[in-house]
Each structure stands twice: as C-alpha cells, then as structure tokens.
Design an enzyme around this catalytic site. Structure first.
Site, PDB file in Angstrom:
ATOM      1  N   ASN A 172       0.919  -1.195  -0.007  1.00 25.38           N
ATOM      2  CA  ASN A 172      -0.113  -0.018   0.031  1.00 25.38           C
ATOM      3  C   ASN A 172       0.795   1.281   0.096  1.00 25.38           C
ATOM      4  O   ASN A 172       2.068   1.395   0.509  1.00 25.38           O
ATOM      5  CB  ASN A 172      -0.952  -0.120   1.047  1.00 25.38           C
ATOM      6  CG  ASN A 172      -0.407  -0.125   2.543  1.00 25.38           C
ATOM      7  OD1 ASN A 172       0.697  -0.895   2.755  1.00 25.38           O
ATOM      8  ND2 ASN A 172      -1.202   0.363   3.504  1.00 25.38           N
ATOM      9  N   GLU A 182       0.310   5.212   0.766  1.00 21.07           N
ATOM     10  CA  GLU A 182      -0.613   6.236   1.329  1.00 21.07           C
ATOM     11  C   GLU A 182      -0.106   7.582   0.875  1.00 21.07           C
ATOM     12  O   GLU A 182       0.957   7.865   0.268  1.00 21.07           O
ATOM     13  CB  GLU A 182      -0.579   6.070   2.840  1.00 21.07           C
ATOM     14  CG  GLU A 182      -1.220   4.805   3.219  1.00 21.07           C
ATOM     15  CD  GLU A 182      -1.432   4.755   4.705  1.00 21.07           C
ATOM     16  OE1 GLU A 182      -1.160   5.588   5.329  1.00 21.07           O
ATOM     17  OE2 GLU A 182      -2.075   3.608   5.275  1.00 21.07           O
ATOM     18  N   GLU A 217      -2.915  -4.579  -3.479  1.00 23.54           N
ATOM     19  CA  GLU A 217      -3.365  -5.385  -4.325  1.00 23.54           C
ATOM     20  C   GLU A 217      -3.573  -4.663  -5.761  1.00 23.54           C
ATOM     21  O   GLU A 217      -3.240  -5.154  -6.732  1.00 23.54           O
ATOM     22  CB  GLU A 217      -5.063  -5.749  -4.172  1.00 23.54           C
ATOM     23  CG  GLU A 217      -5.187  -6.466  -2.871  1.00 23.54           C
ATOM     24  CD  GLU A 217      -5.391  -5.737  -1.634  1.00 23.54           C
ATOM     25  OE1 GLU A 217      -4.735  -4.547  -1.460  1.00 23.54           O
ATOM     26  OE2 GLU A 217      -6.263  -6.300  -0.641  1.00 23.54           O
ATOM     27  N   CYS A 229      -4.005   0.804  -2.665  1.00 28.48           N
ATOM     28  CA  CYS A 229      -4.072  -0.632  -2.259  1.00 28.48           C
ATOM     29  C   CYS A 229      -2.955  -1.179  -2.697  1.00 28.48           C
ATOM     30  O   CYS A 229      -2.632  -1.097  -3.866  1.00 28.48           O
ATOM     31  CB  CYS A 229      -5.283  -1.355  -1.907  1.00 28.48           C
ATOM     32  SG  CYS A 229      -6.555  -0.437  -1.191  1.00 28.48           S
ATOM     33  N   CYS A 262     -10.152  -4.811  -0.358  1.00 27.49           N
ATOM     34  CA  CYS A 262     -11.490  -3.907  -0.334  1.00 27.49           C
ATOM     35  C   CYS A 262     -12.392  -3.992  -1.495  1.00 27.49           C
ATOM     36  O   CYS A 262     -11.794  -4.676  -2.416  1.00 27.49           O
ATOM     37  CB  CYS A 262     -11.043  -2.506   0.016  1.00 27.49           C
ATOM     38  SG  CYS A 262     -10.468  -1.527  -1.644  1.00 27.49           S
ATOM     39  N   CYS A 295     -10.720  -2.777  -4.827  1.00 26.40           N
ATOM     40  CA  CYS A 295      -9.733  -3.804  -5.198  1.00 26.40           C
ATOM     41  C   CYS A 295     -10.273  -5.136  -6.094  1.00 26.40           C
ATOM     42  O   CYS A 295     -10.043  -5.760  -6.896  1.00 26.40           O
ATOM     43  CB  CYS A 295      -8.760  -4.135  -4.367  1.00 26.40           C
ATOM     44  SG  CYS A 295      -7.648  -2.945  -3.939  1.00 26.40           S
TER      45      CYS A 295
HETATM   46  N1  THU Z   1      -5.262  -1.399   2.348  1.00 27.33           N
HETATM   47  C1  THU Z   1      -4.792  -2.209   1.417  1.00 27.33           C
HETATM   48  O1  THU Z   1      -3.483  -2.016   0.779  1.00 27.33           O
HETATM   49  N2  THU Z   1      -5.314  -3.183   0.802  1.00 27.33           N
HETATM   50  C2  THU Z   1      -6.827  -3.511   1.462  1.00 27.33           C
HETATM   51  O2  THU Z   1      -7.313  -4.822   0.950  1.00 27.33           O
HETATM   52  C3  THU Z   1      -7.369  -2.819   2.422  1.00 27.33           C
HETATM   53  C4  THU Z   1      -6.663  -1.381   2.838  1.00 27.33           C
HETATM   54  C5  THU Z   1      -4.669  -0.349   2.665  1.00 27.33           C
HETATM   55  C6  THU Z   1      -4.933   1.077   2.455  1.00 27.33           C
HETATM   56  C7  THU Z   1      -4.434   1.907   3.728  1.00 27.33           C
HETATM   57  O3  THU Z   1      -3.367   2.323   3.315  1.00 27.33           O
HETATM   58  C8  THU Z   1      -4.445   1.132   4.760  1.00 27.33           C
HETATM   59  O4  THU Z   1      -4.479  -0.365   4.182  1.00 27.33           O
HETATM   60  C9  THU Z   1      -5.447   1.309   5.674  1.00 27.33           C
HETATM   61  O5  THU Z   1      -6.805   1.515   5.319  1.00 27.33           O
END
Ligand code: THU
Length: 148
Positions: free
Chosen positions: A49, A51, A62, A60, A93, A96
C-alpha cells in the site's frame, strides 16, 4: 498432485506478499499491507500500500500488484495473496475486488493471512468475494481495436 502444487504456490505467494509488505508506505494508518499476484505467465507481481497526505489518494497493495502485472503485459490473473501486520486476514476492499475482477481467470484464488499467521491463510475465490461484478454488455464496450 495438482492440489499439492497449488498449496505450495499459495505459500510462495504468501511469503512474497509478506516480503512486499516491508516496502509499504503507511505513515498515516500505520497499517502495512503486501500483495503478491500470480499471472498466467507464472510470474509473481508484488505490491504494497502507498498512502498519501491527501488520504483518499491512497492506493492499496492489491492494485499496485495488479498494475505492475498489466504494465508487464499480463492480463490473466490466477491467484493473489494478501498479508498485513494487523490481527485479522486482510481481504481486499471493494474497489480492489472489482479491479482484480477485470483480469481474473475463472476460479481465481484469494489468500489472506496476517504476518504472524502466514501458515494459516483464509482461502476464497474472487468470485466468492465479488459475486455479480460489474460488467459492460457488448454494446457498451469500445471496439477491440480501441481497447488494445
Ligand atoms: N489497504 C490495502 O492496501 N489493501 C486492502 O485490501 C485494504 C486496505 C491499505 C490502504 C491503507 O493504506 C491502509 O490499508 C489502511 O486502510
């Protein structure tokens, strides 16, 4: 024989996802995620991920793995493993799920595990996670030439 091979591949993917998690850029949530995707060329594409200070721009793990695969010419995904440093297995999520569905082979596997419990993943198909994925009908799609 095939089943054993699949189990070995899933644990390879989980291992790769755990390693990819180390590169997560998550200073805001402090929730690190890694993903490893198996494409039909048998190559593994990883992601973490990423941010952003403008929180909603966060991408994300994925989707990072998916775009890496597509940018390498791969449009058929067999399986994806997702690992987080949280306490419950990180299922992808909603956004994704739809993004992966675009390139999912029938029966695409999703394996989710926590870093602490890599040996005990939850296994589902993408189809189970996203029944009735959005699709365009033929009339709504652009010509084959335009989408290539
Ligand atoms: N996140 C992912 O990378 N994949 C997911 O399936 C759910 C959430 C990340 C996004 C963010 O940086 C952190 O998790 C918290 O939401």
């Amino acid at each position: 024989v095939k089943k054993n091979r699949n189990i070995r591949m899933v644990s390879r993917l989980l291992q790769a996802a755990a390693e990819a998690m180390a590169d997560a850029y998550a200073p805001y949530s402090r929730f690190r995620v890694g993903a490893a995707l198996l494409a039909s060329n048998q190559k593994i594409y990883t992601g973490c991920n990423v941010e952003n200070v403008s929180y909603g721009l966060t991408i994300c793990a994925e989707r990072v793995a998916a775009v890496k695969a597509v940018a390498d010419g791969q449009r058929e995904f067999r399986a994806v493993a997702i690992v987080s440093d949280g306490t419950t297995p990180p299922f992808p999520c909603g956004a994704c799920r739809q993004f992966l569905a675009e390139f999912a082979l029938p029966g695409m596997i999703v394996a989710a595990a926590t870093r602490k419990d890599l040996a005990d993943p939850r296994l589902l198909t993408l189809r189970e996670l996203l029944p009735h994925a959005f699709r365009l009908d033929k009339k709504g799609t652009t010509s084959r030439r335009a989408s290539r």
